[in-house]
Motif scaffolding. Sequence first.
Motif, PDB file in Angstrom:
ATOM      1  N   GLU A  18       0.826  -1.203   0.000  1.00 27.36           N
ATOM      2  CA  GLU A  18       0.000   0.000   0.000  1.00 27.36           C
ATOM      3  C   GLU A  18       0.867   1.263   0.000  1.00 27.36           C
ATOM      4  OE1 GLU A  18      -2.218  -3.435   1.501  1.00 27.36           O
ATOM      5  OE2 GLU A  18      -0.303  -2.531   2.110  1.00 27.36           O
ATOM      6  N   ARG A  19       1.938   1.229   0.771  1.00 21.45           N
ATOM      7  CA  ARG A  19       2.841   2.374   0.810  1.00 21.45           C
ATOM      8  C   ARG A  19       3.532   2.579  -0.537  1.00 21.45           C
ATOM      9  NH1 ARG A  19       8.160   2.562   4.685  1.00 21.45           N
ATOM     10  NH2 ARG A  19       9.010   4.558   3.973  1.00 21.45           N
ATOM     11  N   LYS A  22       1.068   4.121  -2.961  1.00 22.13           N
ATOM     12  CA  LYS A  22       0.809   5.532  -2.667  1.00 22.13           C
ATOM     13  C   LYS A  22       1.970   6.425  -3.094  1.00 22.13           C
ATOM     14  CE  LYS A  22      -0.472   8.717   1.042  1.00 22.13           C
ATOM     15  NZ  LYS A  22      -0.781   8.869   2.485  1.00 22.13           N
TER      16      LYS A  22
END
Length: 201
Positions: A18-19, A22
Amino acid sequence: MKTIRLPEPISDSHFSLERALKQRRSVRNFSGAAITLNEIAQLLWSAQGITSPDGLRTAPSAGALYPLEITLAAGNVTGLDPGVYRYDPSGHVLTPVSEGDRRSELARAALGQLWMQTAAAVIVFGAVEERTTRKYGNRGISYIYIEVGHSAQNVCLQSQTLGLGAAAVGAFDDARIASILQMPKEERPLYLMPVGKPLPP
C-alpha cells in the motif's frame, strides 16, 4: 561468456504494498549515484523472476508462454562492470552481451531523452512475439502489451521499496535500440526503464 550469478532476491520486507502504491511516481531526475548488485537483482526478479517450482513468474502471462525478455544496460552498478546483459530467470543469472556503458546511446535512441544518462542502469523489456501469437494469433500481440505493463509496474513498485526511482519510456527508435543491445532478430523492444537513486526533492 561466463554468466553472473545474482544475489538471491528477498520475498518479504517491512515496506508495505500500500505504501509503495501511494508513493510511486515516475522519476526522471537521478543523482548519478551507484546502485548495488543486490538492488539490480531484486529489480530483475520483480520483472520476470520465477516464483514456483513449475516456472510461474512474478508477472502473469497469457497461456504461461512468457514472451518477455529482459536486458540490462548497466552503467553505474557496484559489483557489475558497465555493459549489456541478458537476464535469465531460470537461473537468476546475467549473461554478458557486450562491454561498455550504453546509457548515452540509449538516451539518444530514445528521441534524445538525455535525462536517462544519469540513471544507474536501464532495464529494457523486449518480446519474442511468436511465443504468444503461435497460440493466440494476432490477439496475442495485445496480450504481450498487457504483460509488459504488468512486468513494468512490478519494477516501479519494487523500486519504491528499495528507495530507488524509475520511469517508463516508450518513445524510441526500435531498430536503434535493438542494434545497441544486440537483440536477436526475432525480438523487439517494447519498454525502456531507467532506474537509479533519485535526486532529493
